[in-house]
Design an enzyme around this catalytic site. Structure first.
Site, mmCIF file in Angstrom:
data_model
loop_
_atom_site.group_PDB
_atom_site.id
_atom_site.type_symbol
_atom_site.label_atom_id
_atom_site.label_comp_id
_atom_site.label_asym_id
_atom_site.label_seq_id
_atom_site.Cartn_x
_atom_site.Cartn_y
_atom_site.Cartn_z
ATOM 1 N N ARG A 63 0.825 -1.206 0.000
ATOM 2 C CA ARG A 63 0.000 0.000 0.000
ATOM 3 C C ARG A 63 0.863 1.261 0.000
ATOM 4 O O ARG A 63 0.537 2.244 -0.680
ATOM 5 C CB ARG A 63 -0.911 -0.032 1.228
ATOM 6 C CG ARG A 63 -1.898 1.115 1.308
ATOM 7 C CD ARG A 63 -2.982 0.796 2.327
ATOM 8 N NE ARG A 63 -3.791 1.954 2.605
ATOM 9 C CZ ARG A 63 -3.848 2.587 3.775
ATOM 10 N NH1 ARG A 63 -3.115 2.147 4.791
ATOM 11 N NH2 ARG A 63 -4.612 3.638 3.949
ATOM 12 N N HIS A 67 0.587 4.140 -2.808
ATOM 13 C CA HIS A 67 0.300 5.526 -2.465
ATOM 14 C C HIS A 67 1.441 6.447 -2.880
ATOM 15 O O HIS A 67 1.209 7.591 -3.272
ATOM 16 C CB HIS A 67 0.049 5.650 -0.958
ATOM 17 C CG HIS A 67 -1.300 5.168 -0.547
ATOM 18 N ND1 HIS A 67 -1.920 5.576 0.609
ATOM 19 C CD2 HIS A 67 -2.175 4.306 -1.136
ATOM 20 C CE1 HIS A 67 -3.099 4.998 0.717
ATOM 21 N NE2 HIS A 67 -3.267 4.205 -0.333
ATOM 22 N N ASP A 68 2.662 5.951 -2.782
ATOM 23 C CA ASP A 68 3.802 6.751 -3.213
ATOM 24 C C ASP A 68 3.710 7.059 -4.703
ATOM 25 O O ASP A 68 3.870 8.209 -5.127
ATOM 26 C CB ASP A 68 5.103 6.001 -2.913
ATOM 27 C CG ASP A 68 6.328 6.784 -3.353
ATOM 28 O OD1 ASP A 68 6.385 8.002 -3.081
ATOM 29 O OD2 ASP A 68 7.232 6.190 -3.971
ATOM 30 N N GLY A 73 4.632 10.525 -8.537
ATOM 31 C CA GLY A 73 5.322 9.366 -9.078
ATOM 32 C C GLY A 73 6.030 8.564 -8.009
ATOM 33 O O GLY A 73 5.999 8.895 -6.821
ATOM 34 N N ASP A 75 8.642 8.127 -6.134
ATOM 35 C CA ASP A 75 9.854 8.854 -5.747
ATOM 36 C C ASP A 75 10.084 8.874 -4.239
ATOM 37 O O ASP A 75 10.880 9.670 -3.735
ATOM 38 C CB ASP A 75 9.806 10.288 -6.272
ATOM 39 C CG ASP A 75 8.730 11.137 -5.596
ATOM 40 O OD1 ASP A 75 7.859 10.571 -4.903
ATOM 41 O OD2 ASP A 75 8.757 12.370 -5.768
ATOM 42 N N ASN A 95 -3.013 8.281 4.256
ATOM 43 C CA ASN A 95 -1.775 7.643 4.695
ATOM 44 C C ASN A 95 -1.665 7.504 6.211
ATOM 45 O O ASN A 95 -0.640 7.031 6.720
ATOM 46 C CB ASN A 95 -0.568 8.441 4.175
ATOM 47 C CG ASN A 95 -0.433 8.365 2.669
ATOM 48 O OD1 ASN A 95 -0.742 7.342 2.062
ATOM 49 N ND2 ASN A 95 0.007 9.447 2.050
ATOM 50 N N PRO A 163 -6.535 7.442 -4.796
ATOM 51 C CA PRO A 163 -7.928 6.985 -4.953
ATOM 52 C C PRO A 163 -8.552 6.645 -3.604
ATOM 53 O O PRO A 163 -7.912 6.037 -2.745
ATOM 54 C CB PRO A 163 -7.785 5.730 -5.826
ATOM 55 C CG PRO A 163 -6.475 5.901 -6.531
ATOM 56 C CD PRO A 163 -5.584 6.632 -5.569
ATOM 57 N N HIS A 193 -6.043 -6.097 -2.271
ATOM 58 C CA HIS A 193 -6.911 -6.133 -1.090
ATOM 59 C C HIS A 193 -7.092 -7.558 -0.558
ATOM 60 O O HIS A 193 -7.664 -7.742 0.512
ATOM 61 C CB HIS A 193 -8.272 -5.518 -1.420
ATOM 62 C CG HIS A 193 -8.222 -4.032 -1.557
ATOM 63 N ND1 HIS A 193 -9.299 -3.276 -1.987
ATOM 64 C CD2 HIS A 193 -7.217 -3.146 -1.322
ATOM 65 C CE1 HIS A 193 -8.962 -1.998 -2.014
ATOM 66 N NE2 HIS A 193 -7.700 -1.896 -1.616
ATOM 67 N N ASP A 249 -10.306 -9.515 3.120
ATOM 68 C CA ASP A 249 -10.526 -10.851 2.564
ATOM 69 C C ASP A 249 -10.656 -11.797 3.753
ATOM 70 O O ASP A 249 -9.709 -12.503 4.110
ATOM 71 C CB ASP A 249 -9.347 -11.233 1.668
ATOM 72 C CG ASP A 249 -9.522 -12.590 0.998
ATOM 73 O OD1 ASP A 249 -10.576 -13.218 1.201
ATOM 74 O OD2 ASP A 249 -8.598 -13.014 0.275
#
Length: 331
Positions: A63, A67-68, A73, A75, A95, A163, A193, A249
């Site tokens: 994750r 998210h990064d 981008g 980085d 985050n 998102p 997920h 899950d």
């Protein structure tokens, strides 16, 4: 013999995915072969040592990498601390539950000890995410390296670009396409997920306040009612619960498998954004196809999309820097 065949197919699929990107000259396999030949081995060895004792870290690293890449981008800007009163990406709500920063700092320190100032935090994160998934039985993919680290991290950009769990399909696809990703990437990367967890407040409206009326009778009708009732009874007992953790899950959240997709088809996707995959004909067809097949097919598709994710807006060459410590820019 079947296992060998699967590995060959997986390598072929991932190789095809990365070859087109490599033509751009941005990243390449074995980038550190001369400058730090043991870099990938150090990361992998640390994951093999530590992840079995804390298998949930695989989901966190995956994750964090995702998210990064969605903000400025891939980085490692998500790893930076805020400075001088300015809040960074890690301070944003999306985050807030990331918890692998100290883990990554330890990996980076080992690599720095071997090769000071050579291997970027962005590459360490991409490799760590890949290797952690592999340790818990998930797919392996070749990670092209050569990323450079960014110097800027802004809370608002994370809020704007990552998102969210309440997004509909159109917004999700638009978000992915803005990063050069496509519908298949949305479907297969959502499969992460399968090892995910979520806090109740990220989906409580689906249980208690879907239309605004409020109460347990105001649940999202697209969520399996038996599943929703069980969540209210055993997990998210109040609409304001922001601490309880729920498996995305159930029953196999530490196993990289097809349970996530099969749960979706039973209307047991935890987020609105999960269920949104079924609202598009092409995405639903992909979900149905992979859910009824062997896990190796999902592994191949997920691996291919992970390679594509890791290419998003990378900094290379003279861009950015190679941070000595992942939480702060070089002085």
């Amino acid at each position: 013999m079947a296992a060998v065949a699967t590995m060959i197919v997986l390598a072929a699929v991932v190789g095809t995915a990365s070859a087109a990107e490599d033509d751009g000259g941005k990243l390449r396999h074995g980038f550190y072969e001369q400058s730090c030949p043991r870099a990938e081995q150090i990361v992998r060895h640390y994951m093999e040592q530590q992840v079995p004792h804390a298998p949930s870290v695989a989901a966190t690293l995956l994750r964090t990498h995702f998210h990064d890449c969605f903000v400025r981008g891939c980085d490692a800007s998500v790893l930076l601390n805020g400075t001088n009163g300015n809040e960074a990406e890690k301070d944003s709500a999306p985050n807030a539950s990331l918890r692998g920063f100290a883990f990554l700092d330890r990996v980076k320190a080992l690599v720095e000890q071997e090769c000071p100032g050579v291997v970027s935090c962005a590459d360490v994160l991409a490799l760590a995410a890949r290797d952690a998934v592999g340790v818990i039985g998930g797919p392996f993919w070749r990670v092209p390296t050569g990323r450079r680290d960014g110097r800027v991290s802004l809370k608002q950009e994370a809020l704007d670009q990552i998102p969210g769990p309440t997004m509909n399909f159109t917004d999700l696809l638009t978000s992915f396409q803005s990063k050069g990703l496509e519908l298949p990437d949305l479907v297969w990367l959502s499969g992460a997920h399968t090892i995910g967890i979520a806090h109740c407040d990220s989906f409580s409206e689906r249980l208690y306040n879907f239309t605004g009326r409020g109460g347990s009778s105001d649940a999202d009708p697209s969520l399996n009612p038996v599943y929703a009732a069980n969540l209210r009874r055993t997990k998210c007992a109040t609409p304001t619960d922001n601490t309880t953790i729920v498996e995305m899950d159930p029953g196999s959240f530490l196993t990289f498998d097809l349970g996530y997709y099969r749960g979706l088809l039973k209307s047991r996707g935890l987020f609105q954004s999960d269920h949104a995959l079924l609202s598009d004909a092409a995405a639903r067809a992909d979900v149905e196809s992979v859910a009824s097949g062997p896990p190796e097919v999902f592994f191949q598709l997920f691996a291919r999309s992970m390679v594509r994710l890791g290419m998003v807006d990378v900094k290379t060459g003279g861009e950015g820097e190679i941070r000595r410590h992942c939480a702060v820019v070089n002085s």
